[in-house]
Design a protein around this motif. Sequence first.
Motif, mmCIF file in Angstrom:
data_model
loop_
_atom_site.group_PDB
_atom_site.id
_atom_site.type_symbol
_atom_site.label_atom_id
_atom_site.label_comp_id
_atom_site.label_asym_id
_atom_site.label_seq_id
_atom_site.Cartn_x
_atom_site.Cartn_y
_atom_site.Cartn_z
ATOM 1 N N HIS A 152 0.846 -1.202 0.000
ATOM 2 C CA HIS A 152 0.000 0.000 0.000
ATOM 3 C C HIS A 152 0.879 1.248 0.000
ATOM 4 O O HIS A 152 1.736 1.416 0.875
ATOM 5 C CB HIS A 152 -0.897 -0.013 1.247
ATOM 6 C CG HIS A 152 -1.698 1.241 1.413
ATOM 7 N ND1 HIS A 152 -2.592 1.686 0.466
ATOM 8 C CD2 HIS A 152 -1.730 2.156 2.431
ATOM 9 C CE1 HIS A 152 -3.135 2.816 0.886
ATOM 10 N NE2 HIS A 152 -2.639 3.122 2.072
ATOM 11 N N GLY A 153 0.715 2.100 -0.982
ATOM 12 C CA GLY A 153 1.480 3.338 -1.066
ATOM 13 C C GLY A 153 2.729 3.238 -1.910
ATOM 14 O O GLY A 153 3.430 4.242 -2.100
ATOM 15 N N ALA A 154 3.036 2.027 -2.430
ATOM 16 C CA ALA A 154 4.245 1.885 -3.249
ATOM 17 C C ALA A 154 4.194 2.789 -4.469
ATOM 18 O O ALA A 154 5.210 3.352 -4.896
ATOM 19 C CB ALA A 154 4.411 0.426 -3.680
ATOM 20 N N GLY A 155 2.991 2.942 -5.038
ATOM 21 C CA GLY A 155 2.843 3.802 -6.208
ATOM 22 C C GLY A 155 3.249 5.232 -5.944
ATOM 23 O O GLY A 155 3.782 5.918 -6.834
ATOM 24 N N ASN A 156 3.044 5.718 -4.713
ATOM 25 C CA ASN A 156 3.448 7.087 -4.374
ATOM 26 C C ASN A 156 4.961 7.256 -4.501
ATOM 27 O O ASN A 156 5.453 8.285 -4.982
ATOM 28 C CB ASN A 156 3.013 7.428 -2.947
ATOM 29 C CG ASN A 156 1.498 7.500 -2.814
ATOM 30 O OD1 ASN A 156 0.802 7.893 -3.743
ATOM 31 N ND2 ASN A 156 0.976 7.111 -1.652
ATOM 32 N N GLY A 157 5.694 6.219 -4.066
ATOM 33 C CA GLY A 157 7.148 6.282 -4.156
ATOM 34 C C GLY A 157 7.634 6.218 -5.592
ATOM 35 O O GLY A 157 8.558 6.936 -5.985
ATOM 36 N N LEU A 158 7.019 5.349 -6.405
ATOM 37 C CA LEU A 158 7.437 5.210 -7.806
ATOM 38 C C LEU A 158 7.108 6.458 -8.613
ATOM 39 O O LEU A 158 7.886 6.877 -9.480
ATOM 40 C CB LEU A 158 6.766 3.982 -8.418
ATOM 41 C CG LEU A 158 7.201 2.629 -7.817
ATOM 42 C CD1 LEU A 158 6.417 1.490 -8.432
ATOM 43 C CD2 LEU A 158 8.696 2.412 -8.001
ATOM 44 N N VAL A 159 5.945 7.060 -8.350
ATOM 45 C CA VAL A 159 5.601 8.314 -9.021
ATOM 46 C C VAL A 159 6.603 9.396 -8.644
ATOM 47 O O VAL A 159 7.048 10.192 -9.485
ATOM 48 C CB VAL A 159 4.162 8.750 -8.655
ATOM 49 C CG1 VAL A 159 3.894 10.179 -9.124
ATOM 50 C CG2 VAL A 159 3.142 7.794 -9.267
ATOM 51 N N TYR A 160 6.992 9.424 -7.367
ATOM 52 C CA TYR A 160 7.976 10.395 -6.881
ATOM 53 C C TYR A 160 9.305 10.217 -7.617
ATOM 54 O O TYR A 160 9.951 11.185 -8.010
ATOM 55 C CB TYR A 160 8.172 10.217 -5.382
ATOM 56 C CG TYR A 160 9.105 11.222 -4.747
ATOM 57 C CD1 TYR A 160 8.609 12.402 -4.191
ATOM 58 C CD2 TYR A 160 10.471 10.996 -4.674
ATOM 59 C CE1 TYR A 160 9.459 13.323 -3.597
ATOM 60 C CE2 TYR A 160 11.329 11.914 -4.087
ATOM 61 C CZ TYR A 160 10.814 13.067 -3.552
ATOM 62 O OH TYR A 160 11.651 13.983 -2.964
ATOM 63 N N MET A 161 9.704 8.957 -7.837
ATOM 64 C CA MET A 161 10.984 8.692 -8.492
ATOM 65 C C MET A 161 10.955 9.069 -9.962
ATOM 66 O O MET A 161 11.886 9.699 -10.477
ATOM 67 C CB MET A 161 11.349 7.213 -8.355
ATOM 68 C CG MET A 161 12.618 6.831 -9.124
ATOM 69 S SD MET A 161 12.989 5.081 -9.073
ATOM 70 C CE MET A 161 14.414 5.025 -10.181
ATOM 71 N N PHE A 162 9.898 8.667 -10.663
ATOM 72 C CA PHE A 162 9.877 8.828 -12.118
ATOM 73 C C PHE A 162 9.267 10.143 -12.580
ATOM 74 O O PHE A 162 9.080 10.345 -13.787
ATOM 75 C CB PHE A 162 9.140 7.654 -12.758
ATOM 76 C CG PHE A 162 9.923 6.373 -12.713
ATOM 77 C CD1 PHE A 162 11.045 6.205 -13.496
ATOM 78 C CD2 PHE A 162 9.549 5.344 -11.855
ATOM 79 C CE1 PHE A 162 11.786 5.033 -13.447
ATOM 80 C CE2 PHE A 162 10.284 4.164 -11.798
ATOM 81 C CZ PHE A 162 11.405 4.015 -12.599
#
Length: 513
Positions: free
Chosen positions: A142-152
């Motif tokens: 849960h919330g992994a997408g927030n980190g990936l969006v932040y990176m890319f």
Amino acid sequence: MEEVRPSWDNPLQFVFACISFAVGLGNVWRFPYLCQMHGGGGFLIPYMIMLVVEGLPLFYLELTLGQLMRQGSIGAWKTVNPYLVGVGIGSLVISFLVCVYYNAIVSWSLWYLFHSFEVVYVTACFPYFVLIIFLIRGVTLHGAGNGLVYMFTPKVEQLMNPKSWIDAATQIFFSLGLGFGSLIAFASYNQKNNNCEKQAVIIALINSLTSVFASVVTFAIYGFKATYNYESCLERMLLLLTNTFDLEETAVQTDTLDDWIIFLNSTQPNKFATIASQIEKCDLQSHLDTAAEGTGLSFIVFTEAIVNMPGPSQIWSILYFLMLLMLGIGSMLGNAAGVITPLSDMKIISKYLPREVMIGIVCLVACVIGLVFNIGSGNYWFSIFNDYAATLALLVIVLVEVIGICYIYGLRRFRKDIEKMMGRKPNWYWVVTWVFVSPVLIIGLVIFYIVDYSITGTLTYTAWNAAEGHSVKLEYPPYALAVIGLLVSVSTVCIPLAALVTYIKKKLQREKY
């Protein structure tokens, strides 16, 4: 009669040895931090450019030198020019210093690994296998997408920041293991006709792609941790307002939290004042912006994230610290080769000491010095070694390497040697980067380090202030500054000293005859 030098069983064995050395802890704990600090995916642009114009050419140069001379760093540079033997000695010294503090990293990984066991026992795990497991698990959190969006999500303005380009160049430089003598040592066991040009490209690309791959895994878990902390903050604030002001359980919602805080502060200021110190600003972006690197990332942030991950946390913990252990051992063995190989090639040592005894002595000395990292102030000493043993000194050594090959040994002669080995001369790309681009970039990095120190005025370290309850910046005491000066100079001073000794010996020989 010339002694026959051992060789790798096959080229693939050499490639894996170089990958094991180059792909290390920096790929896991340093690159994601830099990616976070310099605009996420935007940092990949200067990083890949620096790989092409700086990292790859120097990587190929060291492999070619080792394969051509078929000796460790000291012997190879002595063959290039007797006055450059100090370059090999300096590389040996740096490799030894890195071995000393890498022992601490490996021991910490073992400690955390053993404290991760309950009933489960894991014998071995390959780092890529572990990263793939964490990737599969990480993207489902849960919330992994927030980190990936932040990176890319690239922050293009960071491309105009000189620090982004400097950090990209520095990361490429140290990630590939340039200047340690280990690459020269590994390549010295190649067959003369081995295609090290192709291998250099493959290894450098694998190393860089591993950094990107590790960042994806890291940011997925970062996103989970940031989301977890953000939602925990919201829950604390909802509970605090509900209990303090006797509100209905469903009165305050996450999307109306800020409005309620403003309303209660204006309508019941006296009562609100009693909890004002407990009010937190819950912001997902601020949690994502919280950066950590090095031991802070690996042994604190990741550990906290693993503990909060759904499922058996011991399994994730074992896999993660086993991966760190494998990465640490692989890099440490490479650095050890940078010490053992040139010492073994020296007749004055191999004549009186068997190889096994010499290896034992080197390891024992490194172990004894490494005990300093286990005392109360050990983490501070570790930071000193990590920050200063192989930074500016390594840049100086590689700069002399490039100058030594291109302008002392002679680029034309070097290209002919490569043609004899592999059947063709290096193309214009290698020539231009060796002669001009790489030296200019290294000189720029050296100037940056010197100017940065001049502007800062003093060296500082981060320490925990128990009275204030947060970290503070403190100046290093005089004895610590003396150790830092020794770490920076002990390897670089070998270059002029060895040249001076060579000059005196040659002069005495001429006078004798």
